[in-house]
Design an enzyme around this catalytic site. Structure first.
Site, mmCIF file in Angstrom:
data_model
loop_
_atom_site.group_PDB
_atom_site.id
_atom_site.type_symbol
_atom_site.label_atom_id
_atom_site.label_comp_id
_atom_site.label_asym_id
_atom_site.label_seq_id
_atom_site.Cartn_x
_atom_site.Cartn_y
_atom_site.Cartn_z
ATOM 1 N N ALA A 9 1.517 -1.082 0.064
ATOM 2 C CA ALA A 9 -0.501 0.253 0.399
ATOM 3 C C ALA A 9 0.906 1.386 0.001
ATOM 4 C CB ALA A 9 -0.817 -0.341 0.995
ATOM 5 N N ALA A 10 2.122 1.295 -0.944
ATOM 6 C CA ALA A 10 2.817 2.192 -0.601
ATOM 7 C C ALA A 10 2.829 3.017 -2.273
ATOM 8 C CB ALA A 10 4.425 2.052 -0.272
ATOM 9 N N GLY A 11 1.819 2.354 -2.955
ATOM 10 C CA GLY A 11 2.669 3.318 -4.095
ATOM 11 C C GLY A 11 1.737 4.942 -4.068
ATOM 12 N N ARG A 15 -2.635 8.057 -10.601
ATOM 13 C CA ARG A 15 -4.161 7.274 -11.888
ATOM 14 C C ARG A 15 -5.215 7.622 -11.174
ATOM 15 N NH1 ARG A 15 -2.841 1.267 -13.854
ATOM 16 N NH2 ARG A 15 -1.208 0.940 -11.452
ATOM 17 N N ASN A 359 -33.104 22.561 18.736
ATOM 18 C CA ASN A 359 -32.591 21.769 20.083
ATOM 19 C C ASN A 359 -31.135 23.080 19.556
ATOM 20 O OD1 ASN A 359 -31.343 21.854 16.913
ATOM 21 N ND2 ASN A 359 -30.305 20.057 17.224
HETATM 22 C C1 UD1 Z 1 0.729 -4.871 -10.447
HETATM 23 C C2 UD1 Z 1 1.805 -5.879 -10.784
HETATM 24 C C3 UD1 Z 1 0.997 -6.244 -12.365
HETATM 25 C C4 UD1 Z 1 -0.209 -6.893 -11.723
HETATM 26 C C5 UD1 Z 1 -1.342 -5.688 -11.010
HETATM 27 C C6 UD1 Z 1 -2.245 -6.178 -10.633
HETATM 28 C C7 UD1 Z 1 4.405 -4.864 -10.519
HETATM 29 C C8 UD1 Z 1 5.165 -4.460 -11.080
HETATM 30 N N1 UD1 Z 1 2.964 -5.291 -11.801
HETATM 31 O O1 UD1 Z 1 0.262 -3.499 -11.194
HETATM 32 O O2 UD1 Z 1 1.594 -7.212 -13.448
HETATM 33 O O3 UD1 Z 1 -1.002 -7.178 -12.861
HETATM 34 O O4 UD1 Z 1 -0.980 -5.257 -10.252
HETATM 35 O O5 UD1 Z 1 -3.347 -6.014 -9.977
HETATM 36 O O6 UD1 Z 1 3.904 -5.407 -9.833
HETATM 37 N N2 UD1 Z 1 2.700 -0.403 -4.022
HETATM 38 C C9 UD1 Z 1 3.957 -0.389 -3.223
HETATM 39 N N3 UD1 Z 1 5.108 0.475 -3.585
HETATM 40 C C10 UD1 Z 1 5.037 0.848 -4.705
HETATM 41 C C11 UD1 Z 1 4.304 0.602 -5.674
HETATM 42 C C12 UD1 Z 1 2.996 -0.227 -4.821
HETATM 43 O O7 UD1 Z 1 3.515 -0.802 -2.065
HETATM 44 O O8 UD1 Z 1 7.115 1.846 -4.590
HETATM 45 C C13 UD1 Z 1 1.793 -1.337 -3.893
HETATM 46 C C14 UD1 Z 1 1.209 -0.248 -4.373
HETATM 47 O O9 UD1 Z 1 0.595 0.834 -3.396
HETATM 48 C C15 UD1 Z 1 -0.678 -1.048 -5.005
HETATM 49 C C16 UD1 Z 1 0.229 -2.977 -5.237
HETATM 50 O O10 UD1 Z 1 1.442 -2.147 -4.670
HETATM 51 O O11 UD1 Z 1 -0.937 -1.505 -3.916
HETATM 52 C C17 UD1 Z 1 0.219 -2.622 -6.921
HETATM 53 O O12 UD1 Z 1 0.808 -1.068 -7.552
HETATM 54 P P1 UD1 Z 1 -0.072 -0.990 -8.661
HETATM 55 O O13 UD1 Z 1 1.091 0.676 -8.916
HETATM 56 O O14 UD1 Z 1 -0.826 -0.479 -8.413
HETATM 57 O O15 UD1 Z 1 0.779 -1.785 -9.356
HETATM 58 P P2 UD1 Z 1 -0.307 -1.891 -11.131
HETATM 59 O O16 UD1 Z 1 0.696 -1.205 -12.095
HETATM 60 O O17 UD1 Z 1 -1.117 -2.107 -10.917
HETATM 61 CA CA CA Z 2 -2.552 -2.042 -9.162
#
Ligand code: UD1
Ligand code: CA
Length: 434
Positions: A9-11, A15, A359
């Protein structure tokens, strides 16, 4: 079970185009990430959530509802990406399940087929006619050979319809061996967790794909996905309650918070909204009524009523355009157009149309108490704090500013005056003596 869970959950959730971190966007009344954590805690006693962007804020929202969660701050500056997120986590068990925080629909039941398989890596996949946005999965001879992110795909790879759903079960030693070997030589210059697959495959490891339903593994990346996930979650919540004995007319128009509960025979008409941890027992909630974190029992409410937080409505009939806030109503009829706030109203009392509890004086809120068998005439203002004892009549149009004793009538009105022929004189119309 001997499984550790890591929730990513660090992303940044770019988008989503939002100030609010992606995993805090609500679905059916709760932050998205709560669902993943709830599921994780059902299968593991060792749950780590990886945070970075707005970490404090997210941690606070999580600890508000969950205990025993470990938090890990990702070294995002040096190791961005899903691979970076999983680095340096000391998990307790030797199998590690990785979940994405943006997958609110995943349940323990849906994870079961993954947990039962044996492999160095077991991973969730599904086939989509439009696979865009997901990593493509290359499967040969029943095993996964590689996962390629969309941004790194050749046109040929892009056509693969089997995609990575984002849930993996790793042997711990597999993570320990390959995480340090990851690089960021890709379109996003990130450390991809998915790159472990290729390296592991090259060393003859077994990577088992498990086909899963999108209904449980859908990832939320945009607000469009959010809306879609919300619809799927509502579908699930409504089905659960219909099976438990709640009648719903036009279910697709009804919204129910995931924390709301129903007991006994209940009916929800079209357009009803039930928010928060509301409890509805043996009641009929009519069209377009909103119930917000309230307790309703043996009553009918609406159409178009609003029952706000802290309200308890028992054995009562609440009609259209009645707003009730932080009030306890027992055996009350309030049929039309009223505001009942900070009030306590007892059995057999009737609240006439247009009754308002005043009130709030601009600084503080005060209570209105109404006893048993009180008849409140239409268009009454009850200026709180005020107490109406049992068996009282309040005449229509009265402004009640003083307490009313048992058995009395309260009336405050300007005496009516009749000015004959006034209309005709004013408008210069009709009348013989015009
Ligand atoms: C990711 C997968 C993809 C898959 C998809 C499914 C990778 C490289 N790709 O892509 O193959 O089809 O999920 O939903 O893993 N996060 C972190 N730290 C970071 C980046 C992301 O904790 O530095 C977390 C985000 O908060 C998120 C999860 O990882 O909860 C997935 O990240 P996201 O950027 O959504 O990956 P996708 O592009 O969806
Ligand atoms: Ca995702």
């Amino acid at each position: 079970m001997n499984i550790s869970v890591i929730i990513l959950a660090a992303g940044q959730g770019t988008r989503m185009k939002s100030e609010l971190p992606k995993v805090l966007h609500p679905i059916s009344g709760r932050p998205m990430i709560h669902y993943a954590i709830e599921t994780a805690q059902r299968i593991s006693d060792d749950v780590t959530v990886v945070l970075f962007h707005q970490a404090e804020r997210i941690e606070k929202e999580i600890t508000r509802e969950f205990e025993g969660i470990r938090f890990k701050l990702q070294d995002h500056a040096n190791y961005p990406g899903t691979g970076g997120a999983v680095m340096d986590i000391a998990t307790r068990h030797d199998r590690v399940l990785v979940l994405n925080g943006d997958m609110p629909l995943v349940t323990a039941e849906a994870l079961e087929p993954i947990l039962q398989k044996d492999g160095d890596i077991v991973m969730s996949v599904f086939d989509l006619p439009d696979p865009s946005g997901y990593g493509r999965v290359v499967v040969e001879n029943g095993e996964v050979q590689a996962i390629v992110e969309e941004k790194d795909c050749t046109p040929e790879l892009k056509r693969i319809e089997t995609v990575n759903a984002g849930v993996y079960l790793f042997k711990k030693e597999v993570l320990d061996r390959y995480l340090p070997l990851l690089d960021n030589d890709n379109a996003q210059a990130e450390y991809y967790l998915t790159d472990i697959v290729k390296m592991a495959r090259e060393e003859g490891r077994h990577i088992i794909p498990v086909w899963v339903e999108e209904a449980a593994f859908k990832g939320v990346n945009s607000r469009y996905d959010l809306a879609h996930a919300e619809e799927m979650m509502q579908e699930r919540i409504r089905e659960r309650w219909m099976r438990a004995g709640v009648t719903m007319h036009l279910p697709s128009t009804i919204f129910i918070d995931s924390r709301a509960t129903f007991h006994g025979d209940c009916t929800l008409d079209n357009g009803v909204t039930i928010l928060g941890a509301s409890v509805v027992t043996a009641s009929h909630i009519k069209s377009h009524t909103v119930v917000e974190e309230a307790d309703i029992k043996n009553s009918s409410v609406g159409p178009m009523a609003r029952i706000r937080p802290g309200s308890v409505v028992i054995d009562s009939q609440i009609g259209n355009f009645v707003e009730v806030k932080k009030s306890k109503l027992t055996g009350v009829k309030a049929g039309h157009l009223s505001y009942l706030g900070d009030a306590e109203i007892e059995e057999g009392s009737n609240i006439g149309a247009g009754t308002i509890t005043c009130n709030y004086d601009g600084r503080k809120k005060y209570k209105t108490k109404i006893g048993r068998n009180v008849f409140v005439g239409s268009d009454t203002q009850l200026v709180a704090p005020v107490t109406i004892e049992d068996n009282v009549m309040i005449a229509a149009g009265t402004t009640v500013t003083k307490d009313v004793k048992e058995g009395s009538l309260a009336i405050s009105r300007t005496p009516q005056k009749i000015v004959e022929r006034f209309f005709h004189r004013f408008f210069g119309t009709g009348g013989e003596n015009g």
